[in-house]
Scaffold this motif. Sequence first.
Motif, PDB file in Angstrom:
ATOM      1  N   ALA A 273       0.825  -1.205   0.000  1.00 15.00           N
ATOM      2  CA  ALA A 273       0.000   0.000   0.000  1.00 15.00           C
ATOM      3  C   ALA A 273       0.865   1.263   0.000  1.00 15.00           C
ATOM      4  CB  ALA A 273      -0.935  -0.009   1.208  1.00 15.00           C
ATOM      5  N   GLN A 274       1.944   1.235   0.793  1.00 11.69           N
ATOM      6  CA  GLN A 274       2.826   2.394   0.821  1.00 11.69           C
ATOM      7  C   GLN A 274       3.561   2.572  -0.503  1.00 11.69           C
ATOM      8  OE1 GLN A 274       5.396   2.560   4.167  1.00 11.69           O
ATOM      9  NE2 GLN A 274       3.749   2.613   5.672  1.00 11.69           N
ATOM     10  N   ILE A 275       3.972   1.439  -1.115  1.00 10.20           N
ATOM     11  CA  ILE A 275       4.629   1.526  -2.419  1.00 10.20           C
ATOM     12  C   ILE A 275       3.670   2.100  -3.456  1.00 10.20           C
ATOM     13  CG2 ILE A 275       5.588   0.146  -4.307  1.00 10.20           C
ATOM     14  CD1 ILE A 275       6.751  -1.719  -2.187  1.00 10.20           C
ATOM     15  N   LYS A 279       4.200   5.524  -5.550  1.00  6.77           N
ATOM     16  CA  LYS A 279       4.167   5.530  -7.015  1.00  6.77           C
ATOM     17  C   LYS A 279       3.142   6.522  -7.538  1.00  6.77           C
ATOM     18  CE  LYS A 279       3.949   1.527  -8.982  1.00  6.77           C
ATOM     19  NZ  LYS A 279       3.572   0.115  -9.228  1.00  6.77           N
ATOM     20  N   GLN A 280       1.978   6.581  -6.904  1.00 10.15           N
ATOM     21  CA  GLN A 280       0.947   7.506  -7.341  1.00 10.15           C
ATOM     22  C   GLN A 280       1.380   8.953  -7.134  1.00 10.15           C
ATOM     23  OE1 GLN A 280      -1.802   6.563  -8.970  1.00 10.15           O
ATOM     24  NE2 GLN A 280      -2.207   8.755  -9.309  1.00 10.15           N
ATOM     25  N   ARG A 281       2.105   9.207  -6.040  1.00  3.65           N
ATOM     26  CA  ARG A 281       2.575  10.575  -5.781  1.00  3.65           C
ATOM     27  C   ARG A 281       3.541  11.035  -6.872  1.00  3.65           C
ATOM     28  NH1 ARG A 281       6.779  13.316  -3.194  1.00  3.65           N
ATOM     29  NH2 ARG A 281       7.911  11.383  -2.825  1.00  3.65           N
ATOM     30  N   TRP A 282       4.471  10.156  -7.245  1.00  2.00           N
ATOM     31  CA  TRP A 282       5.420  10.528  -8.290  1.00  2.00           C
ATOM     32  C   TRP A 282       4.743  10.636  -9.640  1.00  2.00           C
ATOM     33  CZ3 TRP A 282       9.693  12.886  -7.635  1.00  2.00           C
ATOM     34  CH2 TRP A 282      10.462  12.687  -6.496  1.00  2.00           C
ATOM     35  N   ARG A 283       3.744   9.826  -9.877  1.00  2.00           N
ATOM     36  CA  ARG A 283       3.003   9.953 -11.134  1.00  2.00           C
ATOM     37  C   ARG A 283       2.292  11.302 -11.220  1.00  2.00           C
ATOM     38  NH1 ARG A 283       0.355   3.865 -11.460  1.00  2.00           N
ATOM     39  NH2 ARG A 283       2.229   2.798 -12.250  1.00  2.00           N
ATOM     40  N   ASP A 284       1.709  11.727 -10.115  1.00  2.00           N
ATOM     41  CA  ASP A 284       1.038  13.032 -10.107  1.00  2.00           C
ATOM     42  C   ASP A 284       2.038  14.158 -10.348  1.00  2.00           C
ATOM     43  OD1 ASP A 284      -1.297  11.698  -9.577  1.00  2.00           O
ATOM     44  OD2 ASP A 284      -1.215  12.023  -7.407  1.00  2.00           O
TER      45      ASP A 284
END
Length: 707
Positions: A273-275, A279-284
């Motif tokens: 979940a943390q990974i 990943k979603q944060r860097w994608r944004d």
Amino acid sequence: MSGRKRSGAQNRKRKREAEIAFKKSSVLLAANISSLESEDGGYQPSVLEHDVGANVENIAVSEENIIQTDISVCAERNSDNTEDRETQHSDESVESNEEDNISGREAANNKTHYDVQSDAVPDVLKFHDVGYLDFDEVTKLPKVPQSLRDELITLGPILFQHTDNLPSLHGERSITSAWFKRRLANGEEVNRLWLLYSPINKAAYCFCCLLFTSSPSNSRASFELKNGLNKWRKPEKLKCHENNLSHRRAFTTWKEAERRLIDGTGIAAIAQAQIHSEKQRWRDILQRILTCIKFSVSQNLALRGHEENLNPRTDENVGNFLALIKLIAQFDPVLAKHVQHAEQNPGSVSYLSPEIQNEFIHILASTVKSQLLQDIRKSKYYGILLDSTPDLGHREQLSQIIRFVDVNFQTKQVTIKESFLGYIEIHSKDAASLEKVIVERLKSDAISLADCRAQCYDNAAVMAGHISGLQQRILKRESATRWSARLEAVRAIFEGLNELVQLLEKLSEDSTMTPETRSGAEQLQACILKFNFIVLLQFWNTVLGKIDRVQKRLQDPTMNFKEAATDIESLEQEFVKLRDDLSQAAVENAKTKCTVWGVQVNRRIRQRKRMPGELEKDAGLSPEEEIVRVMKNVFDRLQQEMSTRFSRLKDLNTKFGFLLDVKTLLSDTDEDAIRRDCTDFANFYDINSHQWPRTFHQNWRLQNAAQ
């Protein structure tokens, strides 16, 4: 005491001590896992379920030194009924929990990490056989990665039991379906879900002990080792193993791991979940950075500034890109947090450096170019526009522009587009060098030069010269096409001639079209609706079809010169047969179509002017006779060209072709022909014309006799 047999009281005392130690280890394990899960960021991705299960033994030994891992029920056959009832109650609760977890496991199966259809899936999951696990050659224990362990637990042991594929050995003992059942003291029958059978190894294994090995090296059971249990004469080992303390510990660890996987509360689930969140944060962040670059590039704005730094030391301009990033960060919390972290931690990963900007620009340019090339290939036919100009560094660059027709069949709109594909650096400006550069670029872009229908250059001689200019060189390349390309062009018109005439007639009468379009359609229709055109269209469709079949065979890598010469000779003979029949058939079919379309066949016979000294006038030929004469001349010219161009091939076949005719060499039906070929071969190489053919002929007869 070591030499005396322990009494029943001593055995019961040891059993109670072992049970107390086991309960204490279970409590410590649960407390340890709860503390790990409750801490913020206290997990480590490298901590595996196997490591946690293995630490239980150390904790239990440190608390109770009297525990011996080799305690088993096999040494406690004198236990009283009270202890049996306690064991029965414990087993019943464990087995009942397994039935409750089946539905949860089925729901968790949707979260599998492996695709069964993929080649990367391990064989143990592909064939549902634990015999395919990777075992250590020294310890004989399985090496199970955490991802595979989670997958096996999620799937459950039922798929790996193979109760419907058990061996049936005549006269020998083997594992039976009864091994997978256990009868309790109250008469109830439950499944041994931990027991597995491997068809590949023909052995039995323990599901939980393979995944969570906790037994010491000197007391490991066969169920958890590489070879498994394959001695079917000792079924009592089942009860000994399932009552062993190490097996119970592994069973408990398995059930705890299964519950956490189903509930999504395990260490691996939290880490995943943390990974995913990271990943979603860097994608944004990357999406916002890429959007800023796309905006600057589409508006033709320079990205760089005088000092490309989020913390400039002076009041220098940081550039349009960083200024735009700071502007959006004032209203976007995701980008604001990222910019703040980059300002406070110089040198950290920020994806804002000039190198990253250039990489993004190249990726965008590559994507746009790929889409443009896809549209050009879809349109098939195109025109090229080329011009050279020096840049600021005085390097010659050739601009490449493709002009094509884009047809949108959904909206029924036709648009003429000109797409700029980039600059090509050139080192020489002569026509030969430019031709090589252009052809190589078109080849790398997977654009066929044969589909080029127009060229546009400036008036420089090196570009538009009609003798050796770039335009003329490319035209020569386009004309050097294969027979198959010419056949496709003729066949397309021959098969769609009726539709083509109707289309041209419709365009010439359509008032919505421009005068140029109507006039061009009318002129093209007039050229098509002629007797000679219709006759020659059918003629060339037949002739080119026969030539195309032969030329495709000649391109076969397995073709030898004898087969090639035979095909050429067959084609020549076929042209001789078709010379009269095909010409007359083409004329008759053309006359039928001309009658349907109202095309005039007869025309005024044009008299040839008499030369001085000629007394008789030229006997005028009718249109039918004239076109027949043309077609027969074509056949004569084809035969002449084939005879001239393939004369060396025929000569080679005459001298050496009989050596490749394996069928004739292995048969004795034409002995005179073999002798004659051998004599010609000897005469060609100035060999004794009597001795060598005789030797070859003798060997040939001996070989046939042996066969």
